[in-house]
Design an enzyme around this catalytic site. Structure first.
Site, PDB file in Angstrom:
ATOM      1  N   ASN A  13      39.377  63.006  19.773  1.00 23.43           N
ATOM      2  CA  ASN A  13      39.929  62.177  18.700  1.00 23.43           C
ATOM      3  C   ASN A  13      40.642  63.124  17.732  1.00 23.43           C
ATOM      4  O   ASN A  13      39.993  63.893  17.037  1.00 23.43           O
ATOM      5  CB  ASN A  13      38.762  61.439  18.014  1.00 23.43           C
ATOM      6  N   TRP A  14      41.961  63.038  17.725  1.00 24.78           N
ATOM      7  CA  TRP A  14      42.735  63.960  16.877  1.00 24.78           C
ATOM      8  C   TRP A  14      42.754  63.540  15.415  1.00 24.78           C
ATOM      9  O   TRP A  14      43.266  64.264  14.568  1.00 24.78           O
ATOM     10  CB  TRP A  14      44.164  64.104  17.420  1.00 24.78           C
ATOM     11  N   LYS A  15      42.235  62.349  15.110  1.00 21.59           N
ATOM     12  CA  LYS A  15      42.231  61.854  13.726  1.00 21.59           C
ATOM     13  C   LYS A  15      43.634  62.014  13.120  1.00 21.59           C
ATOM     14  O   LYS A  15      44.623  61.833  13.833  1.00 21.59           O
ATOM     15  CB  LYS A  15      41.142  62.567  12.916  1.00 21.59           C
ATOM     16  N   HIS A  96      35.020  53.666  14.110  1.00 20.60           N
ATOM     17  CA  HIS A  96      34.667  55.040  13.731  1.00 20.60           C
ATOM     18  C   HIS A  96      34.128  55.039  12.298  1.00 20.60           C
ATOM     19  O   HIS A  96      34.599  54.274  11.453  1.00 20.60           O
ATOM     20  CB  HIS A  96      35.896  55.942  13.843  1.00 20.60           C
ATOM     21  N   GLU A  98      34.661  56.890   9.922  1.00 19.33           N
ATOM     22  CA  GLU A  98      35.696  57.147   8.916  1.00 19.33           C
ATOM     23  C   GLU A  98      36.506  55.870   8.635  1.00 19.33           C
ATOM     24  O   GLU A  98      37.182  55.792   7.610  1.00 19.33           O
ATOM     25  CB  GLU A  98      36.602  58.306   9.374  1.00 19.33           C
ATOM     26  N   GLU A 167      27.658  58.313  17.327  1.00 15.78           N
ATOM     27  CA  GLU A 167      28.074  59.399  16.446  1.00 15.78           C
ATOM     28  C   GLU A 167      27.274  59.334  15.149  1.00 15.78           C
ATOM     29  O   GLU A 167      27.649  58.586  14.225  1.00 15.78           O
ATOM     30  CB  GLU A 167      29.566  59.283  16.126  1.00 15.78           C
ATOM     31  N   GLY A 173      31.533  66.647  11.995  1.00 15.01           N
ATOM     32  CA  GLY A 173      32.159  67.742  11.254  1.00 15.01           C
ATOM     33  C   GLY A 173      31.160  68.647  10.561  1.00 15.01           C
ATOM     34  O   GLY A 173      31.533  69.437   9.690  1.00 15.01           O
ATOM     35  N   SER A 212      30.217  67.034  16.081  1.00 16.04           N
ATOM     36  CA  SER A 212      30.083  68.501  16.181  1.00 16.04           C
ATOM     37  C   SER A 212      29.904  69.003  17.606  1.00 16.04           C
ATOM     38  O   SER A 212      29.236  70.023  17.830  1.00 16.04           O
ATOM     39  CB  SER A 212      28.936  69.000  15.287  1.00 16.04           C
ATOM     40  N   GLY A 233      35.855  65.625  17.995  1.00 16.34           N
ATOM     41  CA  GLY A 233      36.855  65.605  16.932  1.00 16.34           C
ATOM     42  C   GLY A 233      37.553  66.946  16.823  1.00 16.34           C
ATOM     43  O   GLY A 233      38.440  67.286  17.603  1.00 16.34           O
ATOM     44  N   GLY A 234      37.127  67.758  15.862  1.00 14.60           N
ATOM     45  CA  GLY A 234      37.810  69.012  15.546  1.00 14.60           C
ATOM     46  C   GLY A 234      38.073  69.907  16.743  1.00 14.60           C
ATOM     47  O   GLY A 234      39.159  70.506  16.869  1.00 14.60           O
TER      48      GLY A 234
HETATM   49  P1  PGA Z   1      33.687  66.281  15.093  1.00 19.19           P
HETATM   50  O1  PGA Z   1      34.145  64.760  14.979  1.00 19.19           O
HETATM   51  O2  PGA Z   1      33.638  66.633  16.571  1.00 19.19           O
HETATM   52  O3  PGA Z   1      34.775  67.041  14.363  1.00 19.19           O
HETATM   53  O4  PGA Z   1      32.348  66.402  14.453  1.00 19.19           O
HETATM   54  C1  PGA Z   1      33.658  63.802  15.897  1.00 19.19           C
HETATM   55  C2  PGA Z   1      34.219  62.456  15.584  1.00 19.19           C
HETATM   56  O5  PGA Z   1      34.359  62.113  14.395  1.00 19.19           O
HETATM   57  O6  PGA Z   1      34.568  61.697  16.515  1.00 19.19           O
END
Ligand code: PGA
Length: 252
Positions: A13-15, A96, A98, A167, A173, A212, A233-234
């Site tokens: 997920n590149w957000k 998600h 977020e 998640e 993160g 993470s 994510g990251g």
């Molecule tokens: P992260 O994000 O791997 O940077 O912790 C995961 C996500 O929000 O899908």
């Protein structure tokens, strides 16, 4: 394609990251995915890169990061599931954490989005996860099951297209992941809820872990019987870090 008995799912997920220059990373990730056909590898870029990423990759599933519940209409700034599907998306991430901060991504609005994605023929990666406070109170399983119940539309039609991403909000993160026992406990609670809700089709839903995930911890996470893949994510933003995750997943 996204059933649990098929292949491990490694989704990124590149957000709100990624400009044109970053398509080179996606092409490099595509080449790494080509070397590991036993995995399903996917990326969810920002909308501005989605069409080009579809055109420039061959071995990746490409997805959107959210969608609106209407097919079209006067909704400035929104994108529909039908638009994602027509653009070549295979799946959409919904719910998600977020996004869940907005009332538009919770409860009836979220279940309407799941239904819209189902009607557009998209894979649906539905995210659930407890907050830090719920985690500290030992309420992870109840919180996650309540989110599932509130986020899924009536009827059974969505089940074959559904993937659940567990998640924990506090792990996103954060650099730390829950213990294998904790992940297994929540995944089993999700699976048994899905089996109760959808029967056989619920037992076949893939359940991913996210929060993470990196090249160092992915093998241990995938070694948990109840984990069918990861949502990253990251560490999905570069071919170096996501490639390391793909290779570690393939080694098992
Ligand atoms: P992260 O994000 O791997 O940077 O912790 C995961 C996500 O929000 O899908």
């Amino acid at each position: 394609m996204m059933r649990r008995d098929a292949r491990l799912l490694i989704l990124g997920n590149w957000k709100m990251h990624g400009l044109s220059a970053d398509l080179a990373e996606a092409r490099a990730i595509d080449s790494i995915a080509a070397d590991h056909p036993a995995l399903t590898v996917g990326l969810a870029p920002p909308f501005t890169l989605l069409l080009r990423m579809v055109g420039q990759t061959e071995h990746l599933s490409i997805g959107g990061q959210t969608c609106h519940d209407a097919v079209q209409g006067a909704y400035t700034g929104q994108i529909s599931a039908a638009m994602l599907a027509e653009g070549g998306a295979d799946f959409v991430i919904l719910g998600h954490s977020e996004c869940r901060v907005s009332p538009d991504d919770n409860g009836p609005r979220l279940s309407a989005k799941v239904q819209a994605a189902q009607e557009a023929g998209l894979g649906i990666v539905l995210c659930v996860g407890e907050s830090a406070a719920q985690h500290d109170a030992g309420e992870a399983e109840e919180a996650v099951v309540a989110q599932l119940a509130a986020s899924l539309p009536p009827g059974d039609e969505a089940a074959p297209q559904l993937v659940i991403a567990y998640e924990p909000v506090w792990a996103i993160g954060a650099g730390s992941v829950p213990s294998p026992e904790a992940v297994e406990g929540v995944h089993c609670a999700i699976r048994s809820w899905l089996a109760g809700r959808y029967g056989q089709a619920g037992s076949a839903v893939a359940i991913l872990y996210g929060g993470s995930v990196n090249a160092e911890n992915v093998a241990a996470l995938l070694a948990i019987e109840a984990v069918d893949g990861v949502l990253v994510g990251g560490a999905s933003l570069s071919a170096e870090s996501f490639g390391a995750i793909i290779r570690a997943a393939a080694r098992g």
